[in-house]
Design an enzyme around this catalytic site. Structure first.
Site, PDB file in Angstrom:
ATOM      1  N   LYS A  84      15.156 -93.936  55.815  1.00  0.00           N
ATOM      2  CA  LYS A  84      14.929 -92.793  54.924  1.00  0.00           C
ATOM      3  C   LYS A  84      15.241 -93.117  53.459  1.00  0.00           C
ATOM      4  O   LYS A  84      14.804 -92.404  52.555  1.00  0.00           O
ATOM      5  CB  LYS A  84      15.744 -91.588  55.394  1.00  0.00           C
ATOM      6  CG  LYS A  84      15.244 -91.052  56.722  1.00  0.00           C
ATOM      7  CD  LYS A  84      14.894 -89.607  56.642  1.00  0.00           C
ATOM      8  CE  LYS A  84      13.833 -89.244  57.629  1.00  0.00           C
ATOM      9  NZ  LYS A  84      13.372 -87.872  57.503  1.00  0.00           N
TER      10      LYS A  84
ATOM     11  N   ASP B 255      19.750 -83.657  58.476  1.00  0.00           N
ATOM     12  CA  ASP B 255      20.481 -83.847  59.736  1.00  0.00           C
ATOM     13  C   ASP B 255      21.390 -85.064  59.615  1.00  0.00           C
ATOM     14  O   ASP B 255      22.082 -85.422  60.556  1.00  0.00           O
ATOM     15  CB  ASP B 255      19.488 -84.101  60.877  1.00  0.00           C
ATOM     16  CG  ASP B 255      18.901 -82.800  61.387  1.00  0.00           C
ATOM     17  OD1 ASP B 255      19.612 -81.808  61.389  1.00  0.00           O
ATOM     18  OD2 ASP B 255      17.723 -82.809  61.785  1.00  0.00           O
TER      19      ASP B 255
HETATM   20  C1  LIG Z   1      16.283 -92.168  62.474  1.00  0.00           C
HETATM   21  C2  LIG Z   1      15.142 -91.271  62.249  1.00  0.00           C
HETATM   22  N1  LIG Z   1      13.957 -91.570  62.763  1.00  0.00           N
HETATM   23  C3  LIG Z   1      12.875 -90.785  62.577  1.00  0.00           C
HETATM   24  C4  LIG Z   1      12.974 -89.621  61.844  1.00  0.00           C
HETATM   25  C5  LIG Z   1      11.764 -88.744  61.717  1.00  0.00           C
HETATM   26  O1  LIG Z   1      11.289 -88.560  60.434  1.00  0.00           O
HETATM   27  P1  LIG Z   1      10.531 -87.218  60.063  1.00  0.00           P
HETATM   28  O2  LIG Z   1      11.555 -86.127  59.993  1.00  0.00           O
HETATM   29  O3  LIG Z   1       9.862 -87.500  58.787  1.00  0.00           O
HETATM   30  O4  LIG Z   1       9.571 -86.940  61.184  1.00  0.00           O
HETATM   31  C6  LIG Z   1      14.213 -89.258  61.279  1.00  0.00           C
HETATM   32  C7  LIG Z   1      14.361 -88.051  60.481  1.00  0.00           C
HETATM   33  O5  LIG Z   1      15.414 -87.741  59.964  1.00  0.00           O
HETATM   34  C8  LIG Z   1      15.326 -90.095  61.479  1.00  0.00           C
HETATM   35  O6  LIG Z   1      16.537 -89.821  60.975  1.00  0.00           O
END
Ligand SMILES: Cc1ncc(COP(=O)(O)O)c(C=O)c1O
Length: 379
Positions: free
Chosen positions: A77, A103
């Site tokens: 992220k 989160d």
């Molecule tokens: C580790 C991880 N993978 C995937 C995602 C998914 O991303 P998105 O919320 O853009 O679908 C998140 C979202 O916070 C994440 O923390």
């Protein structure tokens, strides 16, 4: 008790599949890799082939793009938050306070990116967020505000506070009227795919058949879909989104044929994916861009974490958190869940298949990690 997964298989012919024009103009034109590669400690994250695990899952090839060490923040992220803040500051130089709801991973990334630019960050988090995730944000000098509610409630609070205090909202989800920053975040995620241009997608064929994308609000998945749609318009690999059973808002939205909140309990270990409602902008792309919407119980994600941590024979060890391993969890479900046999056949996942997954987070919650890698699962 047998584990049950749910899914929706999109019809094969989707003549309406076009990327949102305004989104794609920015997405195509931006070069986030040029920006990210100048940041201290930048390194392309590795692409790892796990041939033994592939064999056990009865597929030909399994590639993992491993984001577990990205910028030492242990999640992907960072790419979106840093790029959006950089672009904002380019257009609006000066001192600002950036804010977001999270989160965990996105908030940590906003705080990290703001600190790097000597700016302030205020991060709104749902009340049941793990302590280690709060500490990670504080380590980056982010001010943490706990919201008495879930992720959606935290987003609402961040929006209100941004308006009231003049904070700049760097939110990784979008709604009608709030699309510019989320577009830049999705464009920032493209760095991961631009690295794949050198590592895997070097020819006119993508050399993979399936991509599994664990999804919360869907912004990241929309970025990956946009990349493939632009790069391989006629021979795109098949896209499978993976969500927690109890937080399955993309699946609910495709069933209802419009943006919808999950009907699940939102009790899931995959906290990064525990978002109630999809992003308005991402949904426009995913509704036609995804081939299979899959939702899995937590046990499949846990099993995936374990299979990466305790590698098969000569495979490399990978450290993955619950949300990071969820894409592999989806593949594991398709390999072993008898109730998915029909859809597995229909989509064409078999011994000839070459699959790409992403480990989107490393050990971001160490206490949970220690417990989960030895927990018995039903898989
Ligand atoms: C580790 C991880 N993978 C995937 C995602 C998914 O991303 P998105 O919320 O853009 O679908 C998140 C979202 O916070 C994440 O923390």
């Amino acid at each position: 008790m047998p584990l049950i997964c749910t899914y929706y298989l999109n019809p094969k012919e989707r003549p309406g599949f076009m990327l949102d024009r305004k989104f794609n103009k920015v997405f195509k034109n931006e070069d986030p890799l040029a920006y990210h590669s100048k940041i201290r400690r930048y390194e392309p994250t590795p692409l790892i082939s796990l041939s033994r695990l592939a064999k056990s899952l009865e597929i030909k090839e399994l590639y993992v793009k491993d984001e577990s060490r990205r910028f030492r923040q242990h999640n992907f992220k960072t790419l979106g938050a840093s790029f959006a803040i950089h672009k904002f500051l380019e257009a609006n130089p000066g001192k600002h306070t950036f804010c977001t709801a999270t989160d965990g991973n996105h908030g940590r990334s906003v705080a990290w990116a703001a600190k790097m630019k000597r700016q302030k960050a205020v991060i709104f988090i749902p009340v049941n967020t793990a302590l280690s995730r709060i500490k990670n944000i504080k380590k980056q000098r982010g001010k943490v505000i706990i919201v008495d509610g879930d992720y959606d409630a935290a987003v609402l609070r961040a929006r209100e506070e941004a308006e009231k205090n003049g904070y700049i909202l760097i939110q990784d989800t979008s709604w009608e009227g709030y699309t510019e920053i989320p577009t830049l975040i999705a464009a920032g995620y493209k760095t991961m795919m631009m690295e794949l241009d050198e590592l895997l997608h070097t020819s006119k064929e993508p050399l993979i058949d399936f991509v599994f994308l664990q999804s919360g609000v869907g912004t990241w998945a929309s970025s990956v879909v946009a990349y493939y749609r632009n790069k391989y318009p006629r021979n795109m690999p098949k896209i499978i989104t993976v969500e927690p059973m109890e937080s399955d808002s993309l699946l609910e939205s495709i069933r209802q044929k419009g943006l919808s909140k999950t009907k699940g309990s939102q009790q899931t270990l995959m906290s990064g994916l525990n978002c109630g409602t999809p992003s308005y902008l991402a949904w426009k792309i995913l509704k036609d861009g995804v081939d299979l919407f899959l939702a899995i119980p937590d046990d499949y994600a846990i099993k995936a974490m374990q299979n990466l941590y305790f590698p098969f024979k000569n495979d490399r060890q990978i450290f993955a958190g619950e949300s990071g391993a969820a894409g592999l969890g989806g593949l594991t479900a398709l390999a072993f869940d008898e109730s998915l046999e029909k859809v597995k056949k229909e989509i064409g996942l078999n011994r000839q298949s070459r699959v790409l997954i992403f480990n989107t987070e490393g050990v971001t919650n160490p206490e949970m990690f220690e417990e989960l890698i030895i927990r018995e699962t039903e898989v």
